[in-house]
Design a protein around this motif. Structure first.
Motif, PDB file in Angstrom:
ATOM      1  N   ASN A 404       0.803  -1.375  -0.039  1.00 26.82           N
ATOM      2  CA  ASN A 404      -0.102  -0.028   0.158  1.00 26.82           C
ATOM      3  C   ASN A 404       0.739   1.251   0.043  1.00 26.82           C
ATOM      4  N   ASP A 406       2.154   3.100  -2.191  1.00 24.28           N
ATOM      5  CA  ASP A 406       1.770   4.254  -3.089  1.00 24.28           C
ATOM      6  C   ASP A 406       0.247   4.594  -2.732  1.00 24.28           C
ATOM      7  N   ASN A 407      -0.561   4.293  -1.803  1.00 22.14           N
ATOM      8  CA  ASN A 407      -1.712   4.701  -1.684  1.00 22.14           C
ATOM      9  C   ASN A 407      -1.718   5.201  -0.275  1.00 22.14           C
ATOM     10  N   ARG A 409       0.939   6.482   2.019  1.00 18.43           N
ATOM     11  CA  ARG A 409       2.404   6.680   1.551  1.00 18.43           C
ATOM     12  C   ARG A 409       3.155   6.423   2.963  1.00 18.43           C
ATOM     13  N   SER A 501      -7.026  10.831  -3.761  1.00 18.48           N
ATOM     14  CA  SER A 501      -7.171   9.889  -3.011  1.00 18.48           C
ATOM     15  C   SER A 501      -6.124   9.205  -2.185  1.00 18.48           C
ATOM     16  N   VAL A 502      -5.024   9.769  -2.583  1.00 12.49           N
ATOM     17  CA  VAL A 502      -3.657   9.070  -1.941  1.00 12.49           C
ATOM     18  C   VAL A 502      -3.545   9.593  -0.305  1.00 12.49           C
ATOM     19  N   VAL A 577      -8.755   4.084  -5.108  1.00 13.04           N
ATOM     20  CA  VAL A 577      -8.660   2.611  -4.237  1.00 13.04           C
ATOM     21  C   VAL A 577      -9.433   3.195  -3.098  1.00 13.04           C
ATOM     22  N   ASP A 580      -8.828   1.187   0.522  1.00  9.90           N
ATOM     23  CA  ASP A 580      -7.521   1.537   1.068  1.00  9.90           C
ATOM     24  C   ASP A 580      -7.610   3.064   1.707  1.00  9.90           C
ATOM     25  N   SER A 581      -8.081   3.984   0.691  1.00  9.39           N
ATOM     26  CA  SER A 581      -8.018   5.154   1.250  1.00  9.39           C
ATOM     27  C   SER A 581      -8.843   5.601   2.219  1.00  9.39           C
ATOM     28  N   LYS A 618      -6.379  -2.065  -8.842  1.00  5.16           N
ATOM     29  CA  LYS A 618      -5.581  -1.449  -8.095  1.00  5.16           C
ATOM     30  C   LYS A 618      -4.041  -1.397  -8.601  1.00  5.16           C
ATOM     31  N   LYS A 623       2.895  -1.537  -8.066  1.00  4.09           N
ATOM     32  CA  LYS A 623       2.012  -0.828  -7.162  1.00  4.09           C
ATOM     33  C   LYS A 623       0.861  -1.828  -6.629  1.00  4.09           C
TER      34      LYS A 623
END
Length: 955
Positions: A404, A406-407, A409, A501-502, A577, A580-581, A618, A623
């Protein structure tokens, strides 16, 4: 459990399903018309953007109110002049009288029972909200419990009548009109209009008119939560003695790490600017300075521009950011891999750099160095002694799943749990707030009904999540302005989702305080109440509550044939995503609503949201490594399964409207294929320029409302040549109406897909002469070509279709996009329209940029007889400065006649289409003025060439 929604209505005969509303009682506006120009304009206004409604709840899909309203109403109502006029009116302005007419027509259309409208990917509930306003029986389902709660807060609880509930004795808070951010002037004006909604209710109360019970009690509960939390954690946020004890607005922190060279700890500061100067107000700005005393450092705030370089930055000659030890005599450089490794080795620490206050005379945010007592209490925050909440640890210990980085951080820097994304004092603040809300629910449930207690606790919990946006390790201080002081120097919180959304991470981050100011409880409470006031003001005694269920779209809990209309906004392939976000919110919701909504946030085996049925892609490559959601085939399968469920629950005469946007044609193929393969025919596609107007940072600018119907049985087999002709005729016919409606040319291109597939949908399949089935891509490209031909572009009486393919593409590209960058997917569509490959256009016609592709206007490569007319004209413009002989040489090299009609027609056309000051336009204007000399020089050059050839061939 299967939930009956309504008794199925009799289906029309198969032969009544046509494209004409005059002969088809089941047809709806979405099949033939959509207020595209009105939506495009309205999404940029406060009323049509949906920004106010978004302030109720943090979610990532920002479907604007104007587009949602148009999609819902056009899917419910037939095509009549009155309906068109009234839908245009309510898209522009939320007029109660117009709404009343529309609701009356919907009631007449569907009989004694209101129509059932389902959004199977309901997100935060904008589409069900508009359906509820229209008087429909609105139902929303979403796999995410976070999104399910968001829908309830927007379109369920505000629609209910709570007036009979007992009175709460809590005090109404007197919050200042703070905001989540420090906005630009235009936003301030919009906010003042929104705040007026609350003030209007207060004025009503002064006149003896009762304020809506829900609004009053939400204000009371938010105030009570704020008071109780301040009483418990106030000692961690000491006030300023020289400011009458006022609590600072925010605190600037930084992560520290030990130097591999000298062993001393230093802070990873990414900027030394606290506030840029602004000459208009005489503000010289403020900056941060590091001072050193032996093995220790401290910070100092000084006026003016920075006198030191940031510690964590891109260094000359190195890729990526590095950390340079700032201690005198050291200067050891640590590359990014070393910095990350120290995080995974638990070597990070936190240090307080500066304190932010609000100057009440100027309303300016100012910074100062932290006092010793402030640093002492800040570092004393203890998470270990916090009591559990609902049997769970007070601070979320749920682990961030692998893969995760990349999402989420922070997980790429060694932060392993969702609780670790907060420093200890932030964690104590939010753990205390969620516990207070959980306890307050039990108290409320003894006073008011259980449903009302849940609603009030839900709004309070939502407020926590909105505050979390502005106070994590990913929330930084964003200083606007320039070093020369020429721009306004606002300071705002750059929240954790400022990169869409990151879940961001940064080493110097801002912590909102416990007092007033952007990002504080008082601030987010004010904006939430303002948003709720707007929703209530627009729905007083007009709508019915929407119903929301946590459910996968691949297994809808409804009976066959019980839904009249589905309007939905499915996940855009791999853009967001969602789970996850939003897990960062899920773990805190579990605690805040442990008593109020225990079943909603149960989640999966890892304590996070269930993701097995999430319909996304995803990432790709590294990633999405190891995550089943990274599989394209899985996405296609689940999307088709979801539309199969939509077909099952939809009545035979029902309608499906899908709102979708993507720059990649492959994403469109996946979506359209899923619709066709599950028994739908596409009837229309209506573009709206919604994304950047709402989010400001979107990767796409256009979303499309796609109309679909259940495919009738016993459709014939189509012959490709005949169907192709039908498609071209249909698209060209519709283009005339689109022009009348003011639909832009690039929007007509997108609208043409639905028009083409409407024809194709009449047939079970369309076969080529060799017996193979024609593809979707063929008809998408054919539709675009039909739009271009319908425009009937002529260059000095030369029809565009008579030019070579490269020139046709260049001219039409210029008409649609001019000189702006175009996403790769759209560029590929352009190429396919003329049977070209994008790879062949890169270089001669297009240049690749970071944003996609751009039409070339510069000098081409060497000319030859195979060169396109567009390349020849570009070459003529490029060499004009060298004189007429050089221009003539271009025509000779390409073996074109000096009077070539197409060359001179394109010269004339480009001269008028480019800005007069454009260098290419200036050169071509000169070429045009000197065409006689150029033609003469070309003849001379040609004759000389022939003579040379003759002499060379003479024995």
């Amino acid at each position: 459990m299967t939930v009956p929604l309504d008794a199925p209505a009799p289906a029309p005969a198969a032969d009544t399903i046509t494209t004409s509303t005059a002969t088809d009682p089941a047809a709806r506006l979405i099949d033939t018309w959509f207020p595209c120009p009105e939506v495009d304009k309205a999404v940029g206004t406060p009323e049509g953007s949906g920004r106010s409604e978004k302030a109720l709840f943090t979610w990532f899909a920002s479907r604007p109110i104007a587009q949602a309203r148009a999609a819902v109403l056009c899917s419910l109502l037939p095509d009549t002049p009155d309906n068109r006029a009234d839908i245009k009116a309510v898209v522009k302005k939320n007029d109660p009288a117009v709404w009343a007419r529309l609701r009356a027509r919907i009631a007449d259309q569907y009989g004694p029972k209101p129509p059932v409208l389902l959004d199977m990917f309901s997100g935060r509930g904008i589409l069900p909200l508009e359906a509820a306003r229209a008087g429909a029986s609105a139902v929303g389902t979403d796999l995410s419990p976070v999104a399910t709660l968001g829908g309830q807060l927007l379109a369920d609880f505000p629609m209910r009548d709570w007036s009979a509930q007992p009175t709460l004795s809590y005090e109404v808070p007197d919050y200042a009109d703070d905001a989540d951010e420090d906005p630009p002037p235009a936003t301030r004006r919009r906010r003042r209009r929104t705040t007026a909604g609350v003030r209007a209710f207060e004025e009503m109360e002064s006149l003896g008119v009762e304020e809506p019970r829900l609004l009053l009690d939400v204000r009371k509960v938010l105030g009570e939560v704020g008071r109780r939390v301040a009483a418990e954690v106030g000692h961690l946020y000491p006030g300023s003695p020289d400011r009458k004890g006022e609590t600072p607005w925010a605190y600037l922190w930084a992560v520290t790490l030990p130097c591999d060279g000298c062993g001393r700890r230093f802070p990873l500061t990414g900027s030394m600017v606290l506030r840029y100067p602004y000459t208009r107000t005489g503000d010289v700005g403020q900056s941060l300075r590091l001072l050193f005393d032996g093995d220790e450092f401290r910070t100092e705030v000084h006026d003016g521009l920075p006198q030191q370089e940031p510690v964590f930055a891109v260094l000359a000659g190195r890729r990526g950011k590095s950390a340079r030890c700032p201690f005198p005599g050291c200067g050891r450089v640590h590359n990014l891999d070393v910095v990350k490794a120290k995080g995974f080795a638990n070597q990070y620490g936190d240090t307080l750099l500066a304190v932010a206050e609000i100057d009440r005379e100027t309303n300016r945010k100012v910074f100062r160095s932290p006092r010793e007592d402030e640093t002492t209490v800040a570092y004393s925050a203890d998470t270990d002694s916090l009591p559990p909440i609902g049997g769970m640890s007070a601070v979320p210990d749920e682990r961030i799943p692998a893969g995760n980085k990349d999402n989420v951080r922070g997980s790429g820097y060694g932060y392993r749990t969702y609780g670790s994304l907060f420093n200890p004092r932030q964690a104590v603040l939010f753990a205390t707030t969620t516990r207070v809300i959980n306890d307050l629910y039990d108290e409320l449930a003894g006073i008011v009904s259980q449903d009302y207690a849940r609603a009030l606790a839900g709004f309070a919990a939502s407020n926590v999540m909105r505050q979390i946006k502005y106070s994590t390790r990913g929330s930084g201080s964003r200083s606007h302005g320039q070093e020369d002081g020429t721009e306004q120097n606002r300071v705002q919180v750059d929240h954790v989702f400022s990169s869409q959304s990151v879940v961001k991470h940064q080493f110097d981050y801002l912590e909102a305080g416990s007092g007033t100011g952007p990002g504080t409880w008082a601030s987010v409470s004010t904006s939430l109440v303002n948003a709720l006031a707007k929703v209530l003001e627009e729905n007083q005694a007009t709508g019915r509550p929407a119903r929301f269920r946590r459910q996968s779209a691949t297994a809808l809990p409804f009976r066959d044939g019980t839904v009249d209309v589905i309007v939905t906004d499915p996940p855009y392939d791999g853009m967001i995503v969602y789970s996850d976000s939003s897990d960062i919110f899920h773990v805190w919701f579990k605690r805040a609503l442990a008593s109020a909504m225990p079943g909603l946030f149960e989640g999966g085996p890892d304590g996070l949201q269930e993701k097995a049925d999430e319909i996304i892609i995803k990432g790709r490559g590294a990633k999405g490594a190891g995550d089943p959601r990274s599989d394209d085939a899985r996405y296609r399968r689940l999307l088709a399964q979801a539309f199969g469920e939509a077909r099952r629950v939809l009545k035979d005469d029902g309608h499906l409207t899908v709102i979708f946007g993507h720059a990649d044609p492959e994403a469109w193929k996946r979506l359209l294929s899923a619709l066709v393969d599950t028994g739908f025919i596409v009837t229309s596609s209506w573009p709206s320029r919604t994304e950047t107007a709402v989010t400001g940072v979107a990767t796409i600018t256009v979303t499309v409302s796609i109309g679909a119907r259940v495919a009738p049985p016993n459709r014939p087999v189509g012959i490709a040549a005949l169907v192709d002709a039908e498609v071209v005729t249909q698209v060209k016919h519709l283009c005339r109406g689109w022009d009348t409606d003011g639909l832009a040319l690039d929007d007509q291109l997108m609208a043409s897909y639905g028009a083409a597939l409407q024809i194709v949908g009449r047939y079970d399949r369309v076969i080529a002469p060799d017996g193979s089935a024609m593809s979707l891509e063929h008809y998408m490209a054919l539709a675009r070509r039909a739009v271009r031909d319908a425009v009937a572009l002529r260059l000095d009486e030369q029809p565009l279709e008579t030019f070579d393919p490269h020139t046709r593409l260049a001219v039409f590209w210029h008409v649609v996009h001019g000189r702006v960058d175009v996403p790769k997917g759209e560029a590929r569509f352009f190429a396919q329209s003329d049977g070209l490959r994008l790879e062949d256009l890169r270089g001669p016609i297009l240049t690749e940029t970071r944003a996609g592709y751009r039409l070339r206007h510069d000098a081409p490569g060497p000319l030859s007889p195979a060169s396109s007319t567009y390349e020849i004209v570009r070459a003529m413009a490029a060499v004009w400065s060298a004189g007429t002989d050089s221009v003539a040489a271009c025509l000779s090299a390409a073996e074109r006649s000096p009077t070539d009609a197409q060359v001179w027609a394109l010269v004339d056309w480009l001269t008028t289409k480019l800005p007069a000051s454009d260098p290419v336009a200036v050169a071509l204007a000169a070429v045009k003025r000197n065409h006689g000399s150029i033609q003469a020089a070309t003849r001379t050059s040609t004759l000389s060439t022939l003579q040379s050839a003759l002499f060379e061939e003479t024995p």
